[in-house]
Design a protein around this motif. Sequence first.
Motif, PDB file in Angstrom:
ATOM      1  N   GLY A 231      -3.561  -6.151  -4.955  1.00 31.95           N
ATOM      2  CA  GLY A 231      -4.383  -6.176  -3.907  1.00 31.95           C
ATOM      3  C   GLY A 231      -4.018  -7.346  -2.690  1.00 31.95           C
ATOM      4  O   GLY A 231      -3.121  -8.213  -3.021  1.00 31.95           O
TER       5      GLY A 231
ATOM      6  N   SER B 160     -10.781  -3.759  -8.444  1.00 30.42           N
ATOM      7  CA  SER B 160     -11.214  -2.757  -7.192  1.00 30.42           C
ATOM      8  C   SER B 160     -11.625  -1.399  -7.913  1.00 30.42           C
ATOM      9  O   SER B 160     -12.348  -0.795  -7.194  1.00 30.42           O
ATOM     10  CB  SER B 160     -10.148  -2.641  -6.232  1.00 30.42           C
TER      11      SER B 160
ATOM     12  N   SER C  58      -5.760  -8.526   1.053  1.00 29.47           N
ATOM     13  CA  SER C  58      -7.015  -8.529   1.868  1.00 29.47           C
ATOM     14  C   SER C  58      -6.824  -8.886   3.353  1.00 29.47           C
ATOM     15  O   SER C  58      -7.675  -8.825   4.215  1.00 29.47           O
ATOM     16  CB  SER C  58      -7.940  -9.546   1.140  1.00 29.47           C
TER      17      SER C  58
ATOM     18  N   ARG D 249       0.774  -1.092   0.111  1.00 32.05           N
ATOM     19  CA  ARG D 249      -0.089   0.078   0.173  1.00 32.05           C
ATOM     20  C   ARG D 249       0.870   1.231   0.046  1.00 32.05           C
ATOM     21  O   ARG D 249       2.095   1.154   0.560  1.00 32.05           O
ATOM     22  CB  ARG D 249      -0.879   0.151   1.174  1.00 32.05           C
TER      23      ARG D 249
ATOM     24  N   SER E 133      -5.372  -2.594   0.539  1.00 29.01           N
ATOM     25  CA  SER E 133      -3.955  -2.437  -0.086  1.00 29.01           C
ATOM     26  C   SER E 133      -4.275  -1.447  -1.059  1.00 29.01           C
ATOM     27  O   SER E 133      -5.508  -0.965  -1.340  1.00 29.01           O
ATOM     28  CB  SER E 133      -3.381  -3.633  -0.476  1.00 29.01           C
ATOM     29  N   GLY E 134      -3.236  -1.232  -2.130  1.00 27.77           N
ATOM     30  CA  GLY E 134      -3.524  -0.074  -3.155  1.00 27.77           C
ATOM     31  C   GLY E 134      -2.999   1.270  -2.789  1.00 27.77           C
ATOM     32  O   GLY E 134      -2.038   1.444  -1.932  1.00 27.77           O
TER      33      GLY E 134
ATOM     34  N   ALA F  96      -6.636  -4.715  -8.884  1.00 25.47           N
ATOM     35  CA  ALA F  96      -7.339  -5.224  -7.675  1.00 25.47           C
ATOM     36  C   ALA F  96      -6.803  -4.680  -6.424  1.00 25.47           C
ATOM     37  O   ALA F  96      -7.772  -4.441  -5.484  1.00 25.47           O
ATOM     38  CB  ALA F  96      -6.787  -6.648  -7.605  1.00 25.47           C
ATOM     39  N   GLY F  97      -5.707  -3.971  -6.637  1.00 23.44           N
ATOM     40  CA  GLY F  97      -5.505  -3.119  -5.143  1.00 23.44           C
ATOM     41  C   GLY F  97      -6.407  -1.801  -5.103  1.00 23.44           C
ATOM     42  O   GLY F  97      -6.706  -1.548  -3.923  1.00 23.44           O
TER      43      GLY F  97
END
Length: 175
Positions: free
Chosen positions: A63, A166, A65, A40, A92-93, A124-125
């Motif tokens: 990503g 995401s 989780s 992140r 995340s991201g 996806a993050g």
Amino acid sequence: DAGLGDLPFSTPTTPHGIWTSGHSDVRVVAQGNVEVNGSRIAAFDGGNVFVESLGGNVDAGNGGSAEIMVNTVAVNPSTHAASTCVQYMVGSGILATTFFNSDPGEVVGNITVLTPRGDIIASAGGIAQEPLNGNASLAPTVTLTAGTRNANGSVVYPGNIDASGSGVIGINEDI
């Protein structure tokens, strides 16, 4: 490269990446690509996030989780005594958030991502602004700019924004 969400031989709840947990801004400027991977780039508990790749792409990662533990320090304004605690977060991201128990007046930070010669990949993050303390301010922004145009509007460097996966979640978005 902000790194993997879970590094070998590390505690899985330890957050990796580039982040702050104390009302501070995060600023990342790179000559080439910015890769978040499963990690992140974040401002937890207020603060703005600015990410720019001068000559490449910004990829918000694949990503992660897992729940992470974010250490915080609070200073009592009356006694000036410092105390520490742990906040549990998921995500995340590229993130700007507040903690669940933050002062309700704490506004979530702005997010700016610039790639004057490249693409922005939310993946996806994802890129997200989350006021978890319930603050309903409509002022915070998410600004994403990919590519460059000259003064007359012609494309100088093409750029794309891919919000699949995401995607992008924000209060006010300028994409």
